[in-house]
Scaffold this active site. Structure first.
Site, PDB file in Angstrom:
ATOM      1  N   ASP A 131       0.837  -1.200   0.000  1.00 31.73           N
ATOM      2  CA  ASP A 131       0.000   0.000   0.000  1.00 31.73           C
ATOM      3  C   ASP A 131       0.875   1.254   0.000  1.00 31.73           C
ATOM      4  OD1 ASP A 131      -2.255   1.615   0.151  1.00 31.73           O
ATOM      5  OD2 ASP A 131      -3.170   0.456   1.763  1.00 31.73           O
ATOM      6  N   GLU A 156       2.990   5.451  -3.798  1.00 28.80           N
ATOM      7  CA  GLU A 156       3.113   6.477  -4.841  1.00 28.80           C
ATOM      8  C   GLU A 156       4.496   7.164  -4.848  1.00 28.80           C
ATOM      9  OE1 GLU A 156      -1.120   5.724  -4.112  1.00 28.80           O
ATOM     10  OE2 GLU A 156       0.524   6.254  -2.795  1.00 28.80           O
ATOM     11  N   ASP A 189      -8.386   3.604  -3.546  1.00 29.00           N
ATOM     12  CA  ASP A 189      -9.473   3.773  -2.578  1.00 29.00           C
ATOM     13  C   ASP A 189     -10.729   4.366  -3.227  1.00 29.00           C
ATOM     14  OD1 ASP A 189      -7.616   2.862  -0.793  1.00 29.00           O
ATOM     15  OD2 ASP A 189      -7.163   4.834   0.043  1.00 29.00           O
TER      16      ASP A 189
END
Length: 798
Positions: free
Chosen positions: A405, A408, A478
């Protein structure tokens, strides 16, 4: 050594700064044939055309005095052998000819045209602005923007560019723009496919933009905000499968996932204890609902902090015992581990002392602290990160998969801080989009080294070009629990896979509704989840996740909903021989499972802008229902069909009824709540196994072979040990099936290869599909032929 490197880059940057003007178009002054291509000297800079393969060409252009020495993070093929090519020239142009292409360089403006051997243009740079560099200042950093611009005919269609889950409901990039800067809720994979039979990949890692409607929609442009050169790859197909296979030849093949990973993942935000996870396992197994993996999401460390790599003992008294119990029930376990460290832990202190942390921070939405990202561009940093997680969680407790997760990296709107960051490799502005690529590089390489008997599986929130080689599945972040978000997932999944990333998934049902859990017990939300689950059944990876209880046994579902969900779960598992064989094609042939219709019907202009249909393998045309067909108050149906376009040049069979339809038409397909419109292309051979509780419960014996007549076809069945890398040594078996429609003849080929535990003798039930036979999920009764197979070739008349 680091000091010398820093000095070198500083000197080069200074030389470049004084050497480059604001660019006008450059012309060729001379050229030299080299062993792997042609180097052009321009009156303003250099151009290099490198012949990588007969159908792969790298183009590099710089307005600077020399090319910047930058190893590619994306392209791993060293191109040790250059194919034959010739170079000819006249007063106007230089022509480089390979076995597949003619590459023409205009001497007056260095514009490049790619043509086939007959001279027909495939793609051409815009003569005035084909490749350009311009001085710029970004985030206070002096740099050069790098641009390529190409001519685009009116009937061109463009696909790829990664996953942008909230950006659009469209699929064709002709005539529209796309932000190509990886950050929270948007991605960037700089790979583009054209119906004209070519692909492009830009080997630049800075934040970029794609402009698809330049000059009244006659050109498109790709602009990167920072770089020392333009660097792109042209790949000729003309078929999309060849383009993607060539792209993976350049950037690395996708390794095989374990077979269990093609079953159902059960996940939720979040399970909070060992007892809760084990109760989920019990509810699935006791209710006879197929599942293969249960996922532990974040904050298992609470009240400790992120990066501690601790499962809090009061809630997880014995994580290894928990995972052992899951394994005893044939359930696998995946855990979320972030590349982020809060202050005050031993792991943070070790990373800080070693110089492995960056200046990029995440504003932790739970603790309201600023937590630090590590530097994945440093080998020693990647190794320390891996060792900490390996010793505290992964290897110690026996986890089977890793949820990657927040990669980025996400630092909110502080994007300039990412650009200004000094990574081990260089300034962040030049590596803005590659954090996830390098992060997963460390994870995959170290997993292969330290956990050799178990295939790696990484679920990632972001992916860049080349990341398929790191055993990654991209998920669409998300997204909200809304029809709008669901509808967007279909084209985004298709385009992500058209970008060369073969494995993609979304949170079935969506992640949140205004950052809370929806009431899943309402008729409206049951409908949304059911339709999303149907879509998920035909995604490369099949995964439930989000806020609120939505496991298939949940009391939020009424009896009818539970029955529908179980039906599709069972269908996924019955198709396991088909899906696992497709995954072998991904690894061995550079195949794509979730396929834009342009992969198989590139010459049918009607498919170019359909955002909600795709092929799942070569057989299934999937048409998800992405809008409500029910009264939102009482759940009563108000519509029971959706329009489905059936592509030309094929006959199609309704999977549920066996009814044939001629291609090249739009039909109103039946789509009541229990029905996902599915159509099978004539000539398909679809292997279907037994009902299963988990992917490896038992061998696919007997194996049902459904043949959809009307055209010739073939299929290769693949089998192996399911969870080791011995397939890389040739330890697997294949059986080739060939259907001759005119002769009504099925040839079952001689089995090739073997592996421990392989079925040496097996039974095939062969069904010629009609409206009365071989339809739906149920095992077909009364097959047309039953064949006992011992590994030798058989010819069956039907």
């Amino acid at each position: 050594m680091k000091l010398l490197t820093t000095k070198f880059f500083t000197i080069v940057a200074f030389v470049f700064a004084i050497a480059i003007p604001n660019m006008a178009k450059a012309s060729v002054t001379s050229y030299t044939k080299e062993h792997d291509g042609v180097l052009f000297k321009l009156d303003k800079g250099l151009l290099n055309v490198k012949i990588c393969k007969d159908n792969i060409v790298e183009v590099k252009y710089t307005a600077l005095p020399e090319f910047f020495p930058r190893p590619s993070l994306v392209v791993t093929n060293p191109w040790e052998t250059t194919p034959p090519f010739t170079v000819t020239g006249n007063k106007d142009e230089v022509t480089i000819t390979t076995a597949n292409l003619k590459i023409k360089v205009n001497k007056s403006n260095n514009g490049i045209t790619f043509a086939d051997l007959n001279g027909k243009t495939i793609l051409s740079e815009d003569g005035a602005n084909g490749t350009t560099m311009r001085k710029d200042t970004v985030a206070g950093i002096s740099t050069y923007s790098c641009s390529t611009e190409f001519n685009s005919p009116s009937d061109e269609a463009l696909f790829g560019l990664g996953c942008h889950p909230e950006d659009t409901l469209s699929i064709n990039y002709k005539g529209r723009n796309q932000d190509m800067a990886i950050r929270y809720m948007t991605g960037a994979i700089p790979v583009l496919l054209s119906n004209k039979g070519y692909g492009l990949m830009w080997d630049n890692y800075a934040a970029s933009n794609f402009y698809g409607a330049k000059a009244n929609n006659t050109k498109y442009q790709y602009v990167s905000e920072s770089g020392k050169m333009v660097d792109y790859y042209f790949i000729y197909g003309p078929g999309f499968d060849r383009i993607i296979a060539s792209y993976r030849d350049a950037t690395g093949e996708a390794p095989m996932f374990p077979k269990w990973s093609f079953g159902l993942f059960q996940s939720q935000d979040r399970y909070k204890s060992q007892a809760e996870i084990l109760s989920v396992k019990d509810n699935y197994r006791n209710n006879k609902i197929p599942v293969d993996c249960i996922v532990q999401d974040w904050f298992y460390w609470e009240p400790d902090v992120i990066g501690s790599h601790v499962m809090w003992p009061a809630r997880y008294p014995n994580p290894k015992e928990m995972i052992d119990e899951l394994h005893n029930a044939h359930v696998h376990a995946m855990i979320s581990i972030w590349p982020v460290f809060a202050k005050g832990t031993a792991d943070y202190n070790a990373m800080l002392k070693a110089g492995n942390l960056t200046t990029i921070t995440w504003d932790n939405i739970m603790t309201h602290t600023y937590d630090s990202y590590y530097d994945p561009y440093s080998h020693k940093s990647r190794l320390m990160y891996w060792q900490q997680a390996r010793d505290s969680l992964i290897a110690r407790d026996g986890w089977d998969a890793w949820w990657v997760d927040q990669c980025e990296p996400d630092n909110g709107n502080l994007l300039d801080a990412r650009k200004q960051c000094n990574f081990a490799i260089g300034k962040g502005i030049d590596y803005f989009n590659t954090y996830s690529l390098m992060h997963t590089t460390g994870l995959y390489h170290n997993w292969r080294k330290d956990i050799p008997g178990k295939r790696a599986f990484f679920l990632v929130r972001q992916a860049f070009a080349g990341q398929q080689r790191n055993a990654t599945t991209l998920w669409s972040s998300d997204i909200t629990c809304t029809w709008r978000a669901f509808k967007s997932q279909v084209p985004q999944g298709i385009n992500a896979c058209a970008s060369g990333i073969p494995y993609w998934t979304s949170d079935i049902g969506g992640y949140h509704l205004n950052w809370a859990a929806p009431d899943w017990s309402t008729p409206a939300n049951r409908e949304l989840f059911t339709r999303w689950f149907q879509f998920g059944t035909f995604c490369p990876i099949f995964r439930i996740h989000g806020k609120g209880e939505r496991a298939l046994f949940s009391n939020n579902w009424d009896a009818k909903t539970k029955a529908i969900l179980l039906n599709y779960d069972n269908l996924r598992y019955r198709l396991m021989p088909y899906i696992y064989s497709l995954s072998w094609q991904v690894t061995h042939q550079g195949y794509t499972i979730m396929r834009s219709l342009a992969f198989d019907f590139r010459n049918d202009a009607n498919v170019y802008s359909i955002p909600d249909e795709y092929m799942f393998g070569s057989a299934f045309l999937v048409s998800p229902v992405t809008h409500s067909m029910m009264n939102q108050g009482n759940g009563n149906p108000i519509q029971d069909t959706r329009k489905v376009y059936l592509p030309k040049s094929a006959t199609w069979y309704d999977f549920w009824t066996g009814k044939p339809y001629k291609g090249g038409q739009t039909i109103h397909a039946k789509a009541p709540i229990e029905t996902l419109p599915l159509f099978i292309k004539a000539g398909s051979i679809v292997p279907m196994g037994p009902f299963l509780q988990y992917a490896t419960e038992k061998p696919a014996n007997p194996l049902e072979l459904r043949i959809y007549p009307g055209s010739n076809g073939s299929f290769t069945l693949y089998e192996d040990e399911n969870n080791t890398y011995d397939y890389e040594k040739g330890v697997y078996a294949t059986i080739f099936f060939k259907w001759d429609n005119a002769k009504r003849e099925l040839i079952i080929g001689k089995r090739q290869g073997s592996f421990p535990g392989m079925l040496k003798e097996r039974t095939f039930h062969i069904i010629i599909v009609t409206p009365t036979k071989g339809t739906g999920i149920a095992i077909s009764k009364n097959p047309d032929k039953t064949v006992q197979y011992d590994g030798n070739e058989k010819t069956i008349q039907l």
